[in-house]
Scaffold this motif. Structure first.
Motif, short mmCIF file in Angstrom:
data_model
loop_
_atom_site.label_atom_id
_atom_site.label_comp_id
_atom_site.label_asym_id
_atom_site.label_seq_id
_atom_site.Cartn_x
_atom_site.Cartn_y
_atom_site.Cartn_z
N THR A 86 63.81 20.13 0.97
CA THR A 86 63.20 21.39 0.88
C THR A 86 61.75 21.41 0.76
O THR A 86 61.15 20.20 0.67
N GLN A 87 61.03 22.32 0.77
CA GLN A 87 59.59 22.18 0.97
C GLN A 87 58.90 23.76 0.48
O GLN A 87 59.94 24.75 0.26
N SER A 88 57.81 23.83 0.26
CA SER A 88 57.10 25.04 -0.40
C SER A 88 57.44 26.21 0.54
O SER A 88 57.30 27.33 -0.12
N SER A 89 57.43 26.34 1.91
CA SER A 89 57.38 27.18 2.71
C SER A 89 57.87 26.88 4.04
O SER A 89 57.52 25.30 4.00
N LEU A 90 57.84 27.50 4.96
CA LEU A 90 57.97 27.29 6.45
C LEU A 90 57.23 28.03 7.22
O LEU A 90 57.11 29.09 7.41
N TYR A 91 56.55 26.99 8.15
CA TYR A 91 55.70 27.66 9.23
C TYR A 91 56.43 28.41 10.42
O TYR A 91 56.12 29.31 10.50
N THR A 142 58.21 18.46 10.18
CA THR A 142 58.28 19.58 8.99
C THR A 142 56.83 20.32 9.14
O THR A 142 55.93 19.81 9.63
N SER A 143 56.85 21.45 8.55
CA SER A 143 55.63 22.03 8.60
C SER A 143 55.58 23.24 7.50
O SER A 143 56.43 24.33 7.42
N GLY A 189 45.43 20.37 -5.06
CA GLY A 189 44.01 20.79 -5.31
C GLY A 189 43.37 21.65 -3.88
O GLY A 189 42.14 21.99 -3.81
N ARG A 190 44.31 22.09 -2.86
CA ARG A 190 43.61 22.57 -1.67
C ARG A 190 44.66 23.42 -0.95
O ARG A 190 46.06 23.13 -1.30
N ARG A 191 44.18 24.25 -0.06
CA ARG A 191 45.08 25.23 0.69
C ARG A 191 45.30 24.31 1.81
O ARG A 191 44.23 24.00 2.49
N GLU A 192 46.57 23.92 2.49
CA GLU A 192 46.71 22.94 3.49
C GLU A 192 48.10 23.30 4.31
O GLU A 192 48.96 23.84 3.54
N TYR A 193 48.26 22.94 5.58
CA TYR A 193 49.43 22.71 5.93
C TYR A 193 50.17 21.36 5.62
O TYR A 193 49.32 20.43 6.11
N LEU A 194 51.36 21.25 5.24
CA LEU A 194 51.94 19.86 5.24
C LEU A 194 52.87 19.56 6.06
O LEU A 194 53.73 20.33 6.43
N THR A 195 52.44 18.72 6.86
CA THR A 195 53.56 18.24 7.94
C THR A 195 53.78 16.80 7.87
O THR A 195 52.99 15.94 7.75
N LEU A 196 55.04 16.33 8.06
CA LEU A 196 55.66 15.19 7.75
C LEU A 196 56.67 15.05 9.10
O LEU A 196 57.39 15.80 9.31
#
Length: 228
Positions: free
Chosen positions: A91-96, A120-121, A205-212
């Motif tokens: 799971t992840q914090s949100s879905l792009y 993911t994103s 600590g920052r606003r970002e897109y997380l992609t794996l």
């Protein structure tokens, strides 16, 4: 009456699997002969069928030397340090968008082009995170992360890998295995047998897109010996 037709693709897959099994077994034997004593080598010979069975069941294992333990512990650790990602939930914090599902990081596909729908994103979140649930606590030896390559690989810089059994703050408060200082295409992070059910990757600590694009979690299967 039904017939099973074996395709050329299946033949190729079986051939590749057999080669991996043979290589894993040969490497394991070589390491044990190098580090083991006479009685330990005898143990290997007497239990060779077990080595073969484990190699067949877990061909995608990592090669590691387990400290100064005897060959019995070493052999079990070697063959049971396997990729646990295939059986986990993610799971992840949100879905792009529809291409960026959390499960894409554990689908076994190393394609690092986001447009191919195997990465993911999240949205541009504050402190974005991704989490794998291994269904029970495991000893985690290492984690290999495949980053996005078609663009934006620097977004992963500063990300943290956390492992533990707590879901406080979505699991992001668990002990830290490593920090990704300068993200490349694919990198392995040693976690030294940290114990945990949850594996989190977060950018703090920052606003970002997380992609794996892939997260391979190598640890000890049930019944294995955690010798790190």
């Amino acid at each position: 009456m039904s017939f099973h037709i074996k395709t050329r693709s299946q033949d190729i897959q079986a051939d590749v699997r057999m080669k991996i099994i043979m290589l894993s077994t040969v490497l394991c034997i070589a390491l044990i002969v190098k580090f083991g004593h006479a009685q330990e080598i005898q143990f290997l010979v007497q239990n060779f069928s077990e080595f073969w069975r484990f190699a067949w069941e877990y061909p995608a294992c990592e090669i590691r030397q387990c400290g100064n333990h005897g060959v019995r512990e070493f052999s079990q650790c070697f063959l049971l340090s396997v990729n646990l990602s295939g059986s986990c939930r993610a799971t992840q914090s949100s879905l792009y968008d529809y291409r960026g599902l959390a499960m894409n990081a554990v689908d076994g596909n190393l394609n690092s082009n986001y447009m191919k729908a195997s990465c993911t994103s999240t949205q541009s979140d504050m402190n974005p995170w991704w989490r794998a649930d291994l269904r029970r606590s495991r000893g985690i030896h290492s984690i290999r992360i495949t980053n996005r390559r078609d663009c934006c690989s620097q977004r992963l810089n500063g990300a943290e890998i956390r492992i533990g059994d707590s879901l406080d703050n979505n699991g992001n408060n668990n002990p830290k295995c490593a920090t990704i200082k300068s993200a490349g295409h694919s990198e392995t992070f040693e976690c030294g047998g940290m114990q945990g059910r949850y594996v989190n990757i977060l950018i703090p600590g920052r606003r970002e897109y997380l992609t794996l694009c892939e997260v391979e979690i190598f640890g000890t299967q049930e019944g294995g010996v955690d010798c790190l």
